[in-house]
Design a protein around this motif. Sequence first.
Motif, mmCIF file in Angstrom:
data_model
loop_
_atom_site.group_PDB
_atom_site.id
_atom_site.type_symbol
_atom_site.label_atom_id
_atom_site.label_comp_id
_atom_site.label_asym_id
_atom_site.label_seq_id
_atom_site.Cartn_x
_atom_site.Cartn_y
_atom_site.Cartn_z
ATOM 1 N N PRO A 32 -12.686 -33.943 36.357
ATOM 2 C CA PRO A 32 -11.389 -34.690 36.427
ATOM 3 C C PRO A 32 -10.384 -33.880 36.035
ATOM 4 O O PRO A 32 -10.272 -33.050 35.280
ATOM 5 C CB PRO A 32 -11.483 -35.759 35.577
ATOM 6 C CG PRO A 32 -12.542 -35.393 34.368
ATOM 7 C CD PRO A 32 -13.525 -34.383 35.135
ATOM 8 N N SER A 33 -8.983 -34.212 36.484
ATOM 9 C CA SER A 33 -7.879 -33.473 36.032
ATOM 10 C C SER A 33 -7.361 -34.070 34.495
ATOM 11 O O SER A 33 -6.928 -33.477 33.727
ATOM 12 C CB SER A 33 -6.734 -33.692 37.160
ATOM 13 O OG SER A 33 -7.015 -33.188 38.241
ATOM 14 N N VAL A 34 -7.729 -35.457 34.470
ATOM 15 C CA VAL A 34 -7.160 -36.335 33.416
ATOM 16 C C VAL A 34 -7.887 -37.573 33.464
ATOM 17 O O VAL A 34 -8.418 -38.183 34.386
ATOM 18 C CB VAL A 34 -5.693 -36.345 33.372
ATOM 19 C CG1 VAL A 34 -5.220 -37.394 34.456
ATOM 20 C CG2 VAL A 34 -5.149 -37.003 31.803
ATOM 21 N N ASN A 55 -0.261 -34.818 36.506
ATOM 22 C CA ASN A 55 -1.306 -34.315 37.415
ATOM 23 C C ASN A 55 -2.073 -35.007 38.218
ATOM 24 O O ASN A 55 -2.891 -34.421 39.091
ATOM 25 C CB ASN A 55 -2.226 -33.280 36.624
ATOM 26 C CG ASN A 55 -1.431 -32.053 35.803
ATOM 27 O OD1 ASN A 55 -0.357 -31.753 36.104
ATOM 28 N ND2 ASN A 55 -1.977 -31.885 34.531
ATOM 29 N N ILE A 56 -2.006 -36.451 38.345
ATOM 30 C CA ILE A 56 -2.649 -37.337 39.263
ATOM 31 C C ILE A 56 -1.663 -37.716 40.267
ATOM 32 O O ILE A 56 -0.623 -38.439 39.796
ATOM 33 C CB ILE A 56 -3.417 -38.518 38.470
ATOM 34 C CG1 ILE A 56 -4.443 -37.817 37.459
ATOM 35 C CG2 ILE A 56 -3.827 -39.419 39.598
ATOM 36 C CD1 ILE A 56 -5.281 -38.848 36.923
#
Length: 129
Positions: A32-34, A55-56
């Motif tokens: 995952p990015s976050v 970042n999403i």
Amino acid sequence: MAQNNLSTTITQLDVSNVTIARRIGSFSDTAPSVGEFISGILTGVGQVTVTFPTNITQLRQLYLKNTHVTATITVVWTPTTASEQTVAVLGPGDVIILWSQAAGTTKGISTLKLTANTSNTTYEMFLGG
């Protein structure tokens, strides 16, 4: 390595509280990015667009629970490759989950909007992707 994990247990009982069926699920996103957990309040009754974490642009994981004792929350989202749609009206204690384990151009949602039917409606939410 960061991960977003979802674990579920669903148990079906008969009228005598005897287990008829039980299923356990475990879902992981290993890249995952976050991920971000939020306890929030919808202060008014107007529609609110949820700001995704940094970042999403494509939300792939959502857990949303209405924690208010009487209010409802209308959930509207835009799938990544479709148009905006109302997907649920959450009553007190209700939950909605969207969990896509892998990134892709057709996965997840690009916008999320919430509308409460009364001021100061509380909720908890996880946003990930």
